[in-house]
Design a protein around this motif. Structure first.
Motif, PDB file in Angstrom:
ATOM      1  N   MET A 209     -16.780  94.736  14.234  1.00  0.00           N
ATOM      2  CA  MET A 209     -15.535  94.453  13.399  1.00  0.00           C
ATOM      3  C   MET A 209     -14.134  94.639  14.238  1.00  0.00           C
TER       4      MET A 209
ATOM      5  N   GLU B 272     -18.530  88.156   8.632  1.00  0.00           N
ATOM      6  CA  GLU B 272     -19.402  88.329   7.508  1.00  0.00           C
ATOM      7  C   GLU B 272     -20.636  88.516   7.705  1.00  0.00           C
TER       8      GLU B 272
ATOM      9  N   LEU C 237     -20.422  92.432   7.790  1.00  0.00           N
ATOM     10  CA  LEU C 237     -20.438  93.065   6.572  1.00  0.00           C
ATOM     11  C   LEU C 237     -21.368  92.963   5.767  1.00  0.00           C
TER      12      LEU C 237
ATOM     13  N   PHE D 254     -12.117  92.602  -0.132  1.00  0.00           N
ATOM     14  CA  PHE D 254     -11.639  92.796   1.574  1.00  0.00           C
ATOM     15  C   PHE D 254     -10.096  92.578   1.856  1.00  0.00           C
TER      16      PHE D 254
END
Length: 295
Positions: A1, A40, A43, A64
């Protein structure tokens, strides 16, 4: 991320459209979609629900979004603080103001600020005192100029008192009360009136003044700005109560003092955790503002 992925996701969430979000992030749409897909996947959830017509946040996306905004805001603040420590103020300064403000010219102060700190992008908007105070408290506005009743608390903001001013009656030319000596709220109670929306700080201070005087008022028009108030009074549709300094600047209407008029206090307010740009604006204002003589 990484931060780029967060910025792309926040852009899609706010724009509700991949094409507009890509333009906002200055990348092509395929690259933006790739960034979202990678985020995505990391996560392990879908942040968006996509259809041919719209993009909306999933339940996970709703959770989020505020956290992602907080991270991006934190990074922005770090950059601005480091720049300020090196003598450079940059970032964005958001200033809110009442439409009925005569003793302070926000545009003039932004011009002075921009001359000293050209690297700061400025945003200026108008709103009600209640909304402006909420925006300063939640951090969406850096500095605001508000007017509240003299005994009202501001709560959870830093503030500088600028002036107190009485409200006067705003009448169309030739109105039957135009030559009446010593107007009172009782004189005005039978007249159709124009005012701000019920529940707003400006409306409450006037409603409370009539209540204390033991008379009812008849508000026939509710509007959102001093310009609309002036136009309605000018057409002879209603009368109004406005700050004395504002009334003196209006054309095509007349003003008369009221012996038991409500009084408002004007303040500049800012966050208790100001950005470097907000700190610089407040310092500039404190050094240069000269209060108007009080009656």
């Amino acid at each position: 991320m990484d931060l780029k992925q967060l910025a792309c996701a926040v852009a899609v969430a706010e724009e509700r459209n991949f094409t507009r979000a890509a333009a906002r992030c200055h990348i092509v749409q395929s690259a933006l979609s790739h960034q979202i897909a990678r985020l995505e996947a990391e996560l392990g959830v879908a942040l968006f629900e996509r259809s041919s017509r719209r993009v909306s946040l999933s339940a996970a996306g709703e959770a989020f979004l505020p956290a992602a905004r907080q991270v991006l805001d934190g990074v922005r603040q770090v950059r601005e603080v480091v720049a300020a420590a090196s003598g450079e103020v940059r970032g964005t300064l958001t200033v809110g103001s009442l439409s009925a403000l005569a003793n302070v010219d926000p545009v003039e102060w932004l011009a002075r600020f921009h001359q000293r700190h050209p690297g700061v992008a400025a945003r200026l908007y108008t709103g009600s005192s209640g909304d402006l105070l909420d925006h300063v408290r939640d951090g969406s506005c850096d500095v605001a100029f508000v007017g509240v009743s003299v005994d009202a608390g501001l709560g959870r903001v830093s503030s500088l008192s600028l002036c107190r001013e009485q409200l006067v009656a705003l009448l169309p030319p030739g109105h039957r009360l135009g030559d009446e000596p010593g107007l009172s709220l009782r004189h005005l109670s039978a007249e159709p009136q124009v005012d701000y929306a019920g529940g707003s700080a400006a409306r409450c201070q006037t409603d409370e003044a009539f209540l204390r005087s033991g008379v009812e008022r008849r508000v026939s028009f509710e509007v959102g700005s001093l310009d609309w108030i002036t136009r309605i009074v000018r057409r002879g549709l209603a009368i109004a109560l406005v700050p004395e300094a504002c009334a003196a600047q209006l054309d095509g209407v007349i003003s008369r003092p009221i012996v038991d008029a409500p009084c408002r206090a004007v303040h500049m307010v800012w966050s208790r955790s100001p950005s470097p740009a907000a700190q610089a604006f407040v310092a500039l204002f404190r050094d240069g503002f000269v209060p108007a003589p009080q009656n």
